[in-house]
Scaffold this motif. Structure first.
Motif, PDB file in Angstrom:
ATOM      1  N   LEU A 128       0.520  -1.207  -0.038  1.00 30.18           N
ATOM      2  CA  LEU A 128      -0.236  -0.086  -0.106  1.00 30.18           C
ATOM      3  C   LEU A 128       1.102   1.217   0.265  1.00 30.18           C
ATOM      4  N   SER A 129       2.053   0.634   0.491  1.00 23.90           N
ATOM      5  CA  SER A 129       2.799   1.813   0.770  1.00 23.90           C
ATOM      6  C   SER A 129       3.686   2.345  -0.476  1.00 23.90           C
ATOM      7  N   LEU A 130       3.602   1.411  -1.355  1.00 27.93           N
ATOM      8  CA  LEU A 130       4.481   1.402  -2.601  1.00 27.93           C
ATOM      9  C   LEU A 130       3.462   2.248  -3.720  1.00 27.93           C
ATOM     10  N   VAL A 131       2.303   1.530  -3.942  1.00 23.37           N
ATOM     11  CA  VAL A 131       0.973   2.077  -4.608  1.00 23.37           C
ATOM     12  C   VAL A 131       1.002   3.845  -3.886  1.00 23.37           C
ATOM     13  N   LEU A 132       0.696   4.242  -2.568  1.00 23.35           N
ATOM     14  CA  LEU A 132       0.821   5.675  -2.906  1.00 23.35           C
ATOM     15  C   LEU A 132       1.887   6.459  -3.150  1.00 23.35           C
TER      16      LEU A 132
END
Length: 461
Positions: free
Chosen positions: A374-378
């Motif tokens: 989720l952090s990489l997507v953000l």
């Protein structure tokens, strides 16, 4: 198994397939039919050439454990042999055909035998094919423990895995399960495609707002933002209910208080939401590769132009070289890493994979690796969109940006996670999840004399 012979009543597809499967497991099988003289089974399948076919009475007399492979409407026919079936183990393999009572309970009422529900989730193809790719679990229930154990051993003997579902009252649920189409997927699927529909309508509305309607770009190019935003929102929805549950446990000071129904259903739908998120992410990747055209090259490349003179007064720039610049490279790197991470999460949710993981490994993948994803997507979205957000002064124009909309839920999820990692919340939460019960300031404390004994708490002898 203690039976003299295994009996199979019924010479249809399932009865023949079960007989062949049992014979391959070196079990002695006899088949029962109302008209055994006209059942030339060897003409249907050469594997049955040496199988003995008897009438129903002889088949029942010669067997202790009997597979009832006939239609439930014919169960009344077996009531004629009620006295002979009294100590026999009858295995009901049928699926749901009545509302008021299960087929297994109906068979028990007609015969009074030791009825066991089993094998209804298997087809004739599953019994005959070693390459069968479905589940090998066989759900079994019965009121007779000894009979249930005998059927569970039979299940192992023919190469399947028995699953004990308790008493015969569970038969109705076991029968109904085979007739439902993805029962756990209905809600998450409706939510995922409903969300996609909303975002798709917003892409159309944006075209009208900009007064620039190019329908030829819509099937893929203009649809891509909706696909991406749907994937990101669904991924965030996988982790948001877990944080709500953590705050719920902190509020009540224990882990035993039942979650509200909406939160409980949401928690149970996280796997399905995650897989739909991966589906839309794959869709987004494929579209992005296909529509990487001149209008969006500026997101990724630095372009060198050479000036060419046309005639004597006109000079035009012509692109001469394309090369990645650092923002485009980092954005693509974050996107690739997030997709690979999401693929690992999807693969680890496959039952054949997840059953090989211990609890710590499964938690690491689905929790820690999930938050990393989720952090990489953000990061992927922020690098792409934040440059344009800074130029926007009106809030409504900002809400028209799909990159901005995509960031809202992931930011909320990660912010709540950071709050839960604060020592003042993290330490009590870990104690609660280990079984401790904690008093919270907002819980009502019973007042009164501590020496008084409540008569309601005394159990009468």
């Amino acid at each position: 198994m203690a039976a003299k012979k295994l009996g199979v009543i019924g010479t249809g597809d399932f009865g023949r397939a079960f007989t062949i499967r049992a014979q391959l497991a070196n079990l002695e099988v006899v088949m029962g039919s109302r008209d055994p003289t006209h059942r030339h089974l060897e003409c249907i399948d050469p594997n049955l050439s040496k199988t003995t076919v008897l009438d129903l009475m002889d088949c029942i007399a010669d067997s202790d454990l009997i597979i009832v492979a006939i239609h439930p409407t014919n169960y009344k026919m077996l009531s004629r042999f009620k006295d002979k079936l009294k100590d026999k183990i009858l295995v009901d393999v049928s699926n749901c055909s009545r509302v008021d009572i299960s087929n297994a309970e109906f068979l028990f009422s007609e015969t009074g035998a030791r009825v066991v529900k089993a094998f209804n989730g298997l087809s004739a193809w599953a019994l005959q094919s070693e390459s069968f790719g479905g589940s090998k679990d066989v759900h079994i229930c019965s009121d007779d423990i000894e009979a249930k154990l005998a059927v569970m051993q039979l299940t192992r003997d023919i190469g399947f895995t028995p699953v004990d579902r308790g008493n015969l009252s569970a038969a109705h649920a076991i029968e109904s399960e085979t007739g439902r189409l993805f029962p756990e997927w209905a809600g998450p699927t409706a939510f995922a495609w409903g969300l996609f529909f909303v975002y798709t309508m917003w892409t159309i509305a944006r075209m009208f707002m900009r007064e620039k309607i190019i329908w030829s770009e819509y099937p893929l190019t203009r649809l891509n933002p909706a696909v991406c935003t749907t994937s990101v929102s669904l991924l965030a929805c996988c982790y948001l209910p877990g944080e709500f549950a953590a705050f719920f446990q902190l509020y009540h000071g224990n882990k035993h208080t039942r979650f509200p129904n909406w939160l409980d259903k949401w928690m149970k739908s996280r796997k399905q939401l995650g897989l739909w998120s991966f589906f839309f992410a794959t869709f987004h990747v494929l579209i992005s590769v296909c529509v990487l055209a001149s209008w969006n090259l500026g997101h990724f490349y630095e372009i060198d132009y050479k000036m060419y003179t046309v005639n004597t007064n006109v000079t035009i720039p012509v692109p001469s070289e394309f090369r990645f610049f650092y923002i485009g490279e980092i954005m693509l790197l974050m996107g690739i890493l997030s997709y690979i991470t999401m693929a690992i999460l999807a693969v680890s949710s496959i039952p054949s994979i997840s059953t090989r993981l211990n609890w710590m490994e499964f938690t690491f993948l689905q929790s820690y690796l999930g938050y990393l994803c989720l952090s990489l997507v953000l990061a992927h979205i922020l690098i792409l969109g934040i440059r344009y957000w800074l130029r926007i002064t009106e809030v409504f124009l900002l809400l028209r940006s799909f990159t901005f909309i995509s960031c809202l839920l992931p930011i909320l999820v990660l912010l709540l996670k950071l709050i839960l990692l604060l020592p003042c919340l993290y330490i009590p939460l870990q104690r609660i999840r280990k079984g401790c019960e904690m008093k919270t300031p907002w819980q009502k404390v019973a007042t009164g004399d501590e020496n008084n004994v409540s008569l309601m708490a005394i159990t009468p002898v």
